[in-house]
Motif scaffolding. Structure first.
Motif, PDB file in Angstrom:
ATOM      1  N   PHE A 297      29.048  99.624 -35.137  1.00  0.00           N
ATOM      2  CA  PHE A 297      28.901  99.193 -33.745  1.00  0.00           C
ATOM      3  C   PHE A 297      27.673  98.288 -33.591  1.00  0.00           C
ATOM      4  O   PHE A 297      27.744  97.229 -32.964  1.00  0.00           O
TER       5      PHE A 297
ATOM      6  N   PHE B 230      27.634  94.302 -32.577  1.00  0.00           N
ATOM      7  CA  PHE B 230      26.854  93.878 -31.418  1.00  0.00           C
ATOM      8  C   PHE B 230      25.871  92.764 -31.790  1.00  0.00           C
ATOM      9  O   PHE B 230      25.783  91.748 -31.103  1.00  0.00           O
TER      10      PHE B 230
ATOM     11  N   LYS C  51      27.500  89.401 -32.598  1.00  0.00           N
ATOM     12  CA  LYS C  51      27.999  88.708 -31.408  1.00  0.00           C
ATOM     13  C   LYS C  51      26.873  88.234 -30.494  1.00  0.00           C
ATOM     14  O   LYS C  51      26.890  87.112 -30.009  1.00  0.00           O
ATOM     15  N   MET C  52      25.885  89.108 -30.252  1.00  0.00           N
ATOM     16  CA  MET C  52      24.872  88.820 -29.243  1.00  0.00           C
ATOM     17  C   MET C  52      23.582  88.206 -29.797  1.00  0.00           C
ATOM     18  O   MET C  52      22.899  87.487 -29.088  1.00  0.00           O
TER      19      MET C  52
END
Length: 193
Positions: free
Chosen positions: A89, A93, A96-97
């Protein structure tokens, strides 16, 4: 369970029994990602997130499923699966961010799954017979202790690159020497007990 016992767990786990400098868990990312404060901070934040969430989830699973059913012997396997899922996870994250941080952490981000500091924190919660709340406090303190250690080492390494260090001890030998001095310095917190 009193506030004093929670504060005691907090101080013990963060400073006195520091996961890296006292228990020597999580040495791989501690030495590998501590070249720059920025990447060390990112790794510290990722470890704080993973250890805190794994302490919550593993504590709940242990206290409400494994222990009541007499399946205590499965705790390590279950904890590893929970940690692996949390790291996936975090990896998705960050990819992507925060792609810059994701690239800077490189191979060390997936290594959080096998980081013995993460598994050690949740296993110590079980070994010390902490309640879920005490386990969460221990997880937060353990992860903050890891972040403190890695950020301090990164800051020292950034400053040391401008010093004149003999060629024979540049790089890894000097980093190990610095880490050992940090461990000795953290022994001074043992008077806080």
């Amino acid at each position: 369970m009193s506030t004093t016992s929670l504060i005691s767990i907090l101080i013990m786990s963060m400073l006195i029994n520091n996961v890296v400098l006292s228990q020597f868990l999580g040495i791989c990312p501690f030495l590998g990602v501590s070249k720059k404060v920025e990447t060390a901070s990112g790794m510290g934040a990722a470890v704080i997130f993973v250890i805190t969430l794994s302490s919550i989830i593993c504590g709940l699973i242990y206290h409400f499923i494994l222990h009541p059913l007499g399946l205590d012997y499965l705790n390590t396997i279950v904890f590893i699966l929970v940690i692996a899922a949390l790291v996936q996870f975090v990896e998705m994250f960050l990819k992507k961010m925060m792609p810059g941080l994701y690239k800077a952490l490189g191979v060390y981000l997936p290594l959080i799954t096998t980081n013995c500091a993460v598994l050690g924190a949740v296993l110590l919660n079980v070994q010390n017979e902490y309640s879920v709340i005490q386990g969460i406090v221990n997880g937060i303190a353990t992860s903050v202790g890891f972040a403190i250690s890695i950020i301090i080492l990164a800051g020292l390494r950034e400053k040391m690159q401008y010093n004149r260090i003999p060629k024979a001890v540049r790089g890894f030998p000097f980093t190990m020497f610095t880490a050992s001095l940090m461990a000795i310095a953290f022994c001074g917190f043992s008077g806080l007990k």
